[in-house]
Enzyme design. Structure first.
Site, PDB file in Angstrom:
ATOM      1  N   ASP A 143      18.020  34.892  30.382  1.00 10.09           N
ATOM      2  CA  ASP A 143      19.215  34.479  31.114  1.00 10.09           C
ATOM      3  C   ASP A 143      19.973  35.714  31.585  1.00 10.09           C
ATOM      4  O   ASP A 143      20.277  36.607  30.798  1.00 10.09           O
ATOM      5  CB  ASP A 143      20.108  33.624  30.211  1.00 10.09           C
ATOM      6  CG  ASP A 143      21.164  32.855  30.986  1.00 10.09           C
ATOM      7  OD1 ASP A 143      21.504  33.259  32.111  1.00 10.09           O
ATOM      8  OD2 ASP A 143      21.655  31.847  30.446  1.00 10.09           O
ATOM      9  N   CYS A 152      22.693  23.065  30.658  1.00 12.43           N
ATOM     10  CA  CYS A 152      22.733  24.394  31.262  1.00 12.43           C
ATOM     11  C   CYS A 152      24.148  24.667  31.750  1.00 12.43           C
ATOM     12  O   CYS A 152      24.593  24.084  32.733  1.00 12.43           O
ATOM     13  CB  CYS A 152      21.749  24.494  32.424  1.00 12.43           C
ATOM     14  SG  CYS A 152      21.811  26.119  33.187  1.00 12.43           S
TER      15      CYS A 152
END
Length: 361
Positions: free
Chosen positions: A276, A113
């Site tokens: 996201d 991430c």
């Protein structure tokens, strides 16, 4: 003045005697994407002290500690877009690094991430995980489930700053111009890139959409259809571990892959239709690797990536060519800004029927 202390005549805020789990967090965001940091989780520290690798810890947490993820990611403490990380210091999983990270999201555990790495770089300095930070920039070494990452964080002698940048694990093109039959859309040509996790990339135009102006719900539905189709029609391979050989999501782009000084816009839909808010750091890694593989960019040519949801920006560039198993790969530098939003103490009362959260879609 601390209103919580003074306005109640010196009374402490409840709960005074929590009946169950108590979890303390540091809250941050990178480009609008939230990061709920759990600085310590005793069960995770005990597991790595016993010799578990980080990938094994990821599996162990899914099997034995998933209530922690659900309690903090899901409502009522979290929301459909919540993202988190468990920080692990010490043990075999952290050898040679300042910290290890286990990433959490609404549906499970990811292997990389980028937005979290950018935030964790600042957190590591401000939390004292680097014994002697150096000015004007400190290297922070992290172990992620996909491998080692180094973040470079501004440091003024008192606190961390922005922008933060990091150097990735090897990123590579897994498939180019792959024809996939997507229900409702027909044949769609996709690229598959790896940036610590695998993504399918497709121009939104192929799906009859505009990544900048179409409704988010329509973009999410189309991206999810691509993800499911690719999973059924293409088998992924990772050079080091089959634990990493899965498709994390689909990134819809504006199709502007050739080098330009202008930003290129995308939206990432990952896991169980989670969106996201940032330009997606691991997606930047994978997209830079694809563009380099196609000869569209050269080493050290910087591209700017814009999130279609918030307008926030990351930059990325390939800084070194390398080999990773049978793949030609690149090390990618990703840069962005991460900010603190607060701290929190979450309690779990044993008698609460929704104590470990719920999902509402």
């Amino acid at each position: 003045m601390a209103a919580a202390e003074g306005s109640g005549g010196g009374r402490r805020l409840p709960p005074h005697s929590p009946s169950g789990l108590v979890l303390q967090t540091v809250e941050m965001h990178t480009g609008g994407e939230p990061l709920r940091i759990i600085p310590r989780l005793e069960a995770a520290e005990e597991a790595v002290a016993g010799g578990l690798s980080l990938l094994s810890l990821r599996r162990e947490m899914a099997a034995a500690q998933d209530h922690v993820r659900r309690a903090l990611m899901h409502e009522p403490r979290g929301h459909a877009g919540m993202y988190g990380v468990v920080v692990v210091a010490g043990g075999a999983a952290t050898t040679g690094a300042h910290l290890s990270a286990v990433f959490l999201h609404g549906a499970g555990y990811s292997t990389m991430c980028g937005h979290a790495v950018l935030a964790l770089g600042r957190f590591a300095l401000d939390y004292g995980l680097v014994a002697v930070p150096s000015c004007p920039e400190t290297a922070v070494r992290l172990h992620c489930p996909c491998g080692p990452i180094t973040a470079f964080v501004p440091w003024d002698g008192c606190r961390s700053g922005n922008p933060v940048r990091f150097h990735s694990v090897p990123a590579f093109a897994a498939a180019i111009d792959l024809a996939i039959d997507v229900p409702g859309h027909g044949k769609v040509v996709v690229d598959i890139g790896y940036g610590g996790t695998f993504y399918a990339f497709v121009s939104a135009k192929q799906l009859g959409l505009d990544v900048c102006s179409s409704k988010t719900r329509d973009l999410v539905s189309a991206a999810s259809a691509v993800t499911e189709a690719v999973k059924k029609q293409f088998k992924l391979h990772h050079p080091e571990s089959e634990d990493l050989a899965f498709l994390y999501g689909t990134i819809l782009t504006d199709g502007k892959d050739a080098f330009s000084e202008e930003p290129t816009t995308n939206i990432c839909v990952f896991a169980d239709e989670q969106v996201d808010r940032s330009p997606t750091g691991s997606g930047v890694m994978a997209r830079i690797a694809l563009q380099y593989h196609k000869g569209l960019i050269q080493l050290n040519q910087t591209r700017t990536f814009r999130s279609s949801t918030t307008g926030s920006l990351f930059t990325g560039k390939a800084v070194k060519a390398t080999r990773f198993g049978d793949y030609n790969a690149v090390i990618v530098e990703v840069s962005g800004e991460a900010f603190y939003t607060g701290t929190a103490t979450f309690t779990v009362e044993e008698e609460d029927p929704l104590k470990y959260g719920f999902v509402f879609k």
